[in-house]
Design an enzyme around this catalytic site. Sequence first.
Site, PDB file in Angstrom:
ATOM      1  N   HIS A 124      -9.523   1.265  -1.130  1.00  0.00           N
ATOM      2  CA  HIS A 124      -9.401   1.923   0.114  1.00  0.00           C
ATOM      3  C   HIS A 124     -10.988   1.696   0.798  1.00  0.00           C
ATOM      4  O   HIS A 124     -11.812   1.945   0.267  1.00  0.00           O
ATOM      5  CB  HIS A 124      -8.908   3.204   0.318  1.00  0.00           C
ATOM      6  CG  HIS A 124      -7.330   3.529  -0.184  1.00  0.00           C
ATOM      7  ND1 HIS A 124      -6.946   3.039  -0.983  1.00  0.00           N
ATOM      8  CD2 HIS A 124      -6.628   4.210   0.781  1.00  0.00           C
ATOM      9  CE1 HIS A 124      -5.616   3.400  -0.927  1.00  0.00           C
ATOM     10  NE2 HIS A 124      -5.464   4.135  -0.195  1.00  0.00           N
ATOM     11  N   GLU A 166     -11.041   3.414   6.310  1.00  0.00           N
ATOM     12  CA  GLU A 166      -9.881   4.274   7.014  1.00  0.00           C
ATOM     13  C   GLU A 166     -10.628   5.472   7.615  1.00  0.00           C
ATOM     14  O   GLU A 166     -10.468   5.448   8.829  1.00  0.00           O
ATOM     15  CB  GLU A 166      -9.129   4.839   5.856  1.00  0.00           C
ATOM     16  CG  GLU A 166      -7.974   5.950   6.147  1.00  0.00           C
ATOM     17  CD  GLU A 166      -7.442   6.558   4.887  1.00  0.00           C
ATOM     18  OE1 GLU A 166      -7.888   6.588   3.655  1.00  0.00           O
ATOM     19  OE2 GLU A 166      -6.356   7.146   5.079  1.00  0.00           O
ATOM     20  N   HIS A 207       1.308   4.873  -2.407  1.00  0.00           N
ATOM     21  CA  HIS A 207       0.866   5.726  -3.306  1.00  0.00           C
ATOM     22  C   HIS A 207       2.271   6.537  -3.993  1.00  0.00           C
ATOM     23  O   HIS A 207       2.989   7.197  -2.921  1.00  0.00           O
ATOM     24  CB  HIS A 207      -0.298   7.030  -2.882  1.00  0.00           C
ATOM     25  CG  HIS A 207      -1.335   6.491  -2.050  1.00  0.00           C
ATOM     26  ND1 HIS A 207      -2.476   6.243  -2.754  1.00  0.00           N
ATOM     27  CD2 HIS A 207      -1.536   5.849  -1.046  1.00  0.00           C
ATOM     28  CE1 HIS A 207      -3.238   5.665  -2.145  1.00  0.00           C
ATOM     29  NE2 HIS A 207      -2.828   5.396  -0.984  1.00  0.00           N
ATOM     30  N   HIS A 251       0.891  -1.212  -0.004  1.00  0.00           N
ATOM     31  CA  HIS A 251       0.015   0.087  -0.136  1.00  0.00           C
ATOM     32  C   HIS A 251       0.823   1.383  -0.115  1.00  0.00           C
ATOM     33  O   HIS A 251       1.428   1.704   0.830  1.00  0.00           O
ATOM     34  CB  HIS A 251      -0.863   0.020   1.056  1.00  0.00           C
ATOM     35  CG  HIS A 251      -1.813   1.276   1.248  1.00  0.00           C
ATOM     36  ND1 HIS A 251      -2.864   0.933   2.078  1.00  0.00           N
ATOM     37  CD2 HIS A 251      -2.074   2.158   0.792  1.00  0.00           C
ATOM     38  CE1 HIS A 251      -3.765   2.175   2.141  1.00  0.00           C
ATOM     39  NE2 HIS A 251      -3.030   2.934   1.337  1.00  0.00           N
ATOM     40  N   ASP A 284       1.743   3.725   2.933  1.00  0.00           N
ATOM     41  CA  ASP A 284       0.872   4.772   2.397  1.00  0.00           C
ATOM     42  C   ASP A 284       1.591   5.862   1.462  1.00  0.00           C
ATOM     43  O   ASP A 284       1.650   6.024   0.549  1.00  0.00           O
ATOM     44  CB  ASP A 284      -0.055   5.211   3.520  1.00  0.00           C
ATOM     45  CG  ASP A 284      -1.436   5.681   3.069  1.00  0.00           C
ATOM     46  OD1 ASP A 284      -1.758   5.290   1.778  1.00  0.00           O
ATOM     47  OD2 ASP A 284      -2.340   6.093   3.768  1.00  0.00           O
ATOM     48  N   ASP A 285       1.920   6.995   2.171  1.00  0.00           N
ATOM     49  CA  ASP A 285       2.472   8.041   1.814  1.00  0.00           C
ATOM     50  C   ASP A 285       3.626   8.529   2.449  1.00  0.00           C
ATOM     51  O   ASP A 285       3.445   9.510   3.285  1.00  0.00           O
ATOM     52  CB  ASP A 285       1.367   9.352   1.619  1.00  0.00           C
ATOM     53  CG  ASP A 285       0.159   9.046   0.917  1.00  0.00           C
ATOM     54  OD1 ASP A 285       0.139   9.137  -0.532  1.00  0.00           O
ATOM     55  OD2 ASP A 285      -0.983   8.575   1.494  1.00  0.00           O
TER      56      ASP A 285
END
Length: 328
Positions: free
Chosen positions: A194, A197, A16, A14, A275-276
């Site tokens: 997603h 969340e 981005h 996961h 994630d980011d």
Amino acid sequence: MTTWLRALPKAELHLHIEGTLEPELMFALATRNGVTLPYESVEAVRAAYDFEDLPSFLGLYYQGMGVLHTQDDFYDLAMAYFARAREDGVVHVELSFDPQAHLVRGVPFEAPFEGLLAACREARSRYDISSALIMSFLRDRDPAEALEVFEQATPWHSAIDAVGLDSAERDHPPGRFAEVFARARALGIPGVAHAGEEGPAAYIREAWEALEVCRIDHGVRCLEDPELVARLSDARIPLTVCPLSNVKLKVTDTLAEHPLPALREAGLNVTLNSDDPAYFGGGMLDNYVACHEAFGWTRDDFIDMTRNALQAAFMAEERREALLERLA
Ligand code: ADE
Ligand code: ZN
């Protein structure tokens, strides 16, 4: 202290790729492409990364990616990430990207697709990191647009390992995207989404049932629905949990209060991800280390979650077997 965590052959499911854009590269690409940033310095960009929730993050995330224009920009972005991932002991990465966020800025499909695919090939030969590509749709835009974008991406369908669903979750139920996920599935392209969340457990159920996804990104709010937890657990549906992201976006106040231990105790198929990382204060190893410190998990705990990720990855079976053997 963390040498053993670094040594685990980790799979990041996961991620981005636009969320790996560090402020230094943001400035370099802004200069290269003649883009004016609303910040004076790299420090000012980092200081702005103080989020209230998912939407407040997404505003800066979409603004930041405005410096990405060419195939080379996407290549440089991904190579910078791969170099850091290697330092973290990551051996497999599934890069999600948001073509619609680029198309609306006049950046054609070729730029992200060809730039990212070239970087994935280079990462395999330079670092022995394998990868997969997840083309994600923005759930806060029209589902008809997602379908159109999927069809426009036809020349690259064979290079897509999965389709995904991301962006602002509240009030954007996943079921509206059933048609594009069905279309992808008909072509042999699986789906991930997603869910849970910021949105309710019902969105997890809906993503699973209406989109027939094989993994849930985040999924932490499933705990609000014990019957769903039991079903997810029985079916071994992987949850790609992102602990530092959840703290930064105030899904939980502190890591100590994160539901990760409860998710694992409920028998869920948990994986750890970043994630980011440029926005949330850390990559894969930072997430592993933070969990070690917050929950006191042992080597066996981390082996368990790393194995879950390798088993859930879109990866050639031969490579999976080889990596699982390194975990044993
Ligand atoms: N896009 C990038 N990061 C995201 C996140 N954490 N949730 C939803 N959409 C995203
Ligand atoms: Zn995400």
